[in-house]
Structures are given as structure tokens and as C-alpha cells.
Enzyme design. Structure first.
Site, short mmCIF file in Angstrom:
data_model
loop_
_atom_site.label_atom_id
_atom_site.label_comp_id
_atom_site.label_asym_id
_atom_site.label_seq_id
_atom_site.Cartn_x
_atom_site.Cartn_y
_atom_site.Cartn_z
N PHE A 1 1.04 -0.87 0.12
CA PHE A 1 0.05 0.29 0.03
C PHE A 1 1.01 1.30 -0.50
O PHE A 1 1.90 0.97 0.44
CB PHE A 1 -1.18 0.14 1.13
CG PHE A 1 -1.89 1.38 1.17
CD1 PHE A 1 -2.77 0.80 0.52
CD2 PHE A 1 -1.71 1.97 2.26
CE1 PHE A 1 -4.36 2.10 0.66
CE2 PHE A 1 -2.23 3.28 1.93
CZ PHE A 1 -3.83 2.98 1.45
N THR B 1 1.37 3.86 1.86
CA THR B 1 1.84 4.36 2.74
C THR B 1 2.83 3.65 3.66
O THR B 1 3.68 4.14 4.30
CB THR B 1 1.27 4.76 3.65
OG1 THR B 1 0.06 3.94 3.84
CG2 THR B 1 -0.22 5.71 3.29
N LYS B 2 2.84 2.22 2.89
CA LYS B 2 4.05 1.34 3.45
C LYS B 2 5.33 1.67 3.62
O LYS B 2 6.19 3.02 2.09
CB LYS B 2 3.83 0.22 2.88
CG LYS B 2 2.57 -0.72 3.78
CD LYS B 2 1.99 -0.87 4.75
CE LYS B 2 1.24 -1.62 4.93
NZ LYS B 2 -0.25 -1.31 5.24
N ASN B 3 6.26 1.19 4.18
CA ASN B 3 7.91 1.56 3.70
C ASN B 3 8.25 1.47 2.64
O ASN B 3 8.90 2.05 1.88
CB ASN B 3 8.29 0.24 4.82
CG ASN B 3 8.83 0.82 6.54
OD1 ASN B 3 7.64 1.85 6.86
ND2 ASN B 3 9.43 0.46 7.22
#
Length: 384
Positions: A193, A195-197
Site C-alpha cells: 500500500f 504508505t508502507k515502508n
């Protein structure tokens, strides 16, 4: 000063040309479904985690659903997991017609309490129907992998690691061995997604496993249960990692360690600033930054005591600072799981965390002066 909780555009400015070049290559090739980038990215992730197989799917939620099904979980089975997590961790259980057993969290790490997991595995009235356990490596911090392996072997249950927030996080064993999250379960899943790292510019997910049969099942299930085109062994779903997103992720993957290092630097700066200010300790509990670089800080979550969380959040909003609440209630409190009849107060650490936790901005491009501003405003709220 305006500081968002997360800003995708700052990162894009730096890698824009690389991204556009790779997207153009995909479209120019004419191979836009399950092409070279998906295959290469699967190989890169498998090597990174330290497993044999990786299977790209459309999103992290599908990854959980498919992986749990691949472990043989079905109607009437029980699956242990945490109530303090994103909805998909539990919906994958009910979508497979199994029954979740919620176990409370550790108040320091927010991860599932493994002592309580073992209590359930020795005392639950339907012990023989407990078939699997889904630990979540929350906020970027790994659940004790050595203990997970012990539980897996002692109790004979399947383990599906939810690594949606923990790509690159590690655990150091008592003998000095270091393993990554996702490497010890019967299967594990990752989310990409945005916003993930390691985030795509849309949805994306990955299942990883060492077992050949589990991997083969997942690989066919993502294309309607078909190993050979138009021949269907099971009724699967359409859930393929997009070729363009795979190309984007391959570019970003080259920078993952750099991004992770920056997240840790930001977390250390938060910690230093909080520790230097004694007055804030009456209200704020901040996360520890481990010396072993095991934590990848997907989120930087503080606790705000004395019923001040929501008031502080509104104050920071007025000062231009974005925050979020992970999570406003335990999943056992959600209306859709009311049929489980879990009494209020039965999972006290989860319920307390849902009232106290507050995520502050943390992303690789966040500036130190912005971190200083955030802490300054928290102190300003405190009157310090």
C-alpha cells in the site's frame, strides 16, 4: 508549518525519472500482466526475506486471504490473532469461514502477548480446533521469532506472519542468529500500500513461503485457481500484482535500506527530544529505538496518558501537524464481530491502547526541523 502524517510526493520528486522510465518500458513492451517485473520482484523479495518462494498478488488483504486458505484453514477452524491490527488480519479468517480467537497485546510493543497465546493453546475448550496463529509485526517491530518457532513446533499449529508493516525488520536469536520477519512462518504476507515502508503507487501485496505446495496453491489461486490456462482445479480469485506496480516497487526496493535508515534516524531524534524534556514524561510514553536496528518504524506511535490523546491531537491539527490513531478500537469491538460475544474489558491492553495511542509523522523525507517543531508543539500543549 504544515507537516503531513505522510507525504508521497516528496519521495516521488527524487525518483521521478527512474519511475517514469520503468513505467514507459512496461507499456512499450506490451506485456502488462504478470510480466518480467513481477517475476523479478518476486525473486528479489524471496531473496531479501530468505525464503524459496514469493507470489505477487493484488493487495495485502488478498495475500492474507489466499495464504490462510493455502494453509488449509476452513470452516469451523479456530485461528489465534491480535485484536489490535488492521481489519484484514481478521477478515481473512472469517472470509475462510474460520473463527478468530483474540489474544491481548503487550503494552510496550503493541504486538500480541505470546505468554497469553500459550495460555490459550493449553486451556481453550476447543483446543483441538485451533489450527493456525497469525502474529502481526506491528508498526515495524518484529514479534519474537524464536518464540514463534517454539510455539509452532510445540503446539503443531500453522503460523501465518502478517508483515504488512514490517518489511526488513529482524529478530536476533539467543545464539546470535538474525532472521527477518516473514522467514519463519508456514507463510507470510507483505503489503505494498502506498504508505508502507515499501509502497507502490496503488495497491499491491506478496505472499512468501518455503513450502512448494503452499506456493503452488497461491500462484494458481491468484489466477482463478488455474495452473494451465482455462483449466481450473479450484475456484480461485483474480488477484495479480500489477506489472506497472511491480516496476515501481523494483525501483523503490533499491532504496529500501536508505529509507529504513532515515526512519530510524527520525525515531532516534524523536526519542532524544522527548528524553531531554522531563516535563513531558507525565503525559507521553514514547517507543524505544533498539540498538540492534531491528525496528523499521513503519509508524512512530506514542501513548498520551490521562485522557489527553484526542485533545492533543486536535491541538496538533490546529498547529498544522498531521497525526493518526492506530487503532480507535480493538477488532473485538467492531460491530461485524459482535457475534463473537467478547465482553468489554476482556482485552484491557488493547482497549487502553485504542484510547491512548497516537501516531506522529514519520517518513524518510521528514526533516529534522519538522520533528523539532512537532515536539515543540507537544511541549507547548504541556505548557513546557
Amino acid at each position: 508549518m504544515k507537516i503531513p502524517l505522510f507525504d508521497l510526493t516528496r519521495q516521488y520528486i527524487k525518483i521521478r525519472q527512474e519511475i517514469l522510465t520503468e513505467i514507459d518500458k512496461v507499456i512499450s513492451s506490451g506485456r502488462v500482466i504478470l510480466g518480467e517485473n513481477v517475476s523479478l520482484f518476486e525473486e528479489e523479495i524471496a531473496n531479501f526475506v530468505g525464503v524459496k518462494h514469493a507470489i505477487g498478488v493484488a493487495n495485502g488483504s488478498d495475500a492474507l486471504f489466499i495464504a490462510l486458505k493455502a494453509l488449509g484453514i476452513g470452516e469451523g477452524d479456530y485461528v489465534i490473532t491480535t485484536p489490535y491490527t488492521f481489519f484484514a488480519t481478521v477478515s481473512c479468517i472469517t472470509r475462510n469461514r474460520a473463527i478468530p480467537i483474540f489474544v491481548d497485546i503487550d503494552p510496550v510493543t503493541y504486538n500480541i502477548d505470546l505468554d497469553k497465546v500459550e495460555e490459550v493453546l493449553t486451556s481453550h475448550p476447543n483446543r483441538d480446533r485451533i489450527k493456525a496463529f497469525i502474529p502481526v509485526h506491528l508498526f515495524g517491530q518484529t514479534v519474537n521469532l524464536e518464540r514463534l518457532e517454539y510455539i509452532k513446533q510445540k503446539y503443531g499449529i500453522k503460523i501465518l506472519e502478517d508483515c504488512a508493516q514490517s518489511i526488513g525488520s529482524t529478530w536476533t536469536y539467543s545464539d546470535g542468529t538474525v532472521k527477518r520477519s516473514g522467514s519463519i512462518g508456514d507463510a507470510a504476507v507483505f503489503s505494498f500500500f502506498p504508505t508502507k515502508n515499501l509502497g507502490a503507487y496503488g495497491d499491491g501485496g506478496m505472499i512468501v513461503a518455503n513450502d512448494d505446495e503452499i506456493a503452488e496453491f497461491c500462484r494458481s489461486f491468484r489466477v482463478h485457481g488455474s495452473k494451465t490456462k482455462y483449466v481450473h482445479d479450484v475456484v480461485g480469485i483474480n488477484s495479480r500484482l500489477d506489472e506497472i506496480q511491480a516496476a515501481v516497487l523494483r525501483v523503490k526496493f533499491r532504496y529500501l535500506q536508505e529509507y529504513t535508515n532515515k526512519r530510524r534516524e527520525i525515531a532516534k531524534e524523536y526519542q532524544k527530544l522527548f528524553e531531554d524534556t522531563k516535563s513531558v514524561k507525565e503525559m507521553i510514553v514514547w517507543p524505544n529505538v533498539p540498538d540492534d536496528n531491528s525496528h523499521v518504524f513503519h509508524q512512530y506511535v506514542i501513548r498520551v496518558k490521562n485522557g489527553q490523546r484526542d485533545v492533543l491531537r486536535e491541538f496538533l491539527k490546529e498547529k498544522g501537524i498531521g497525526t493518526s490513531i492506530y487503532y480507535p478500537m480493538g477488532l473485538h469491538q467492531q460491530k461485524c464481530f459482535a457475534y463473537l460475544n467478547i465482553p468489554k474489558g476482556s482485552l484491557p491492553e488493547t482497549e487502553r491502547a485504542s484510547k491512548e495511542s497516537l501516531a506522529l509523522p514519520i517518513f524518510p523525507e521528514l526533516k529534522i526541523k519538522e520533528v523539532e517543531y512537532i515536539v515543540l508543539k507537544i511541549l507547548e500543549y504541556r505548557g513546557g
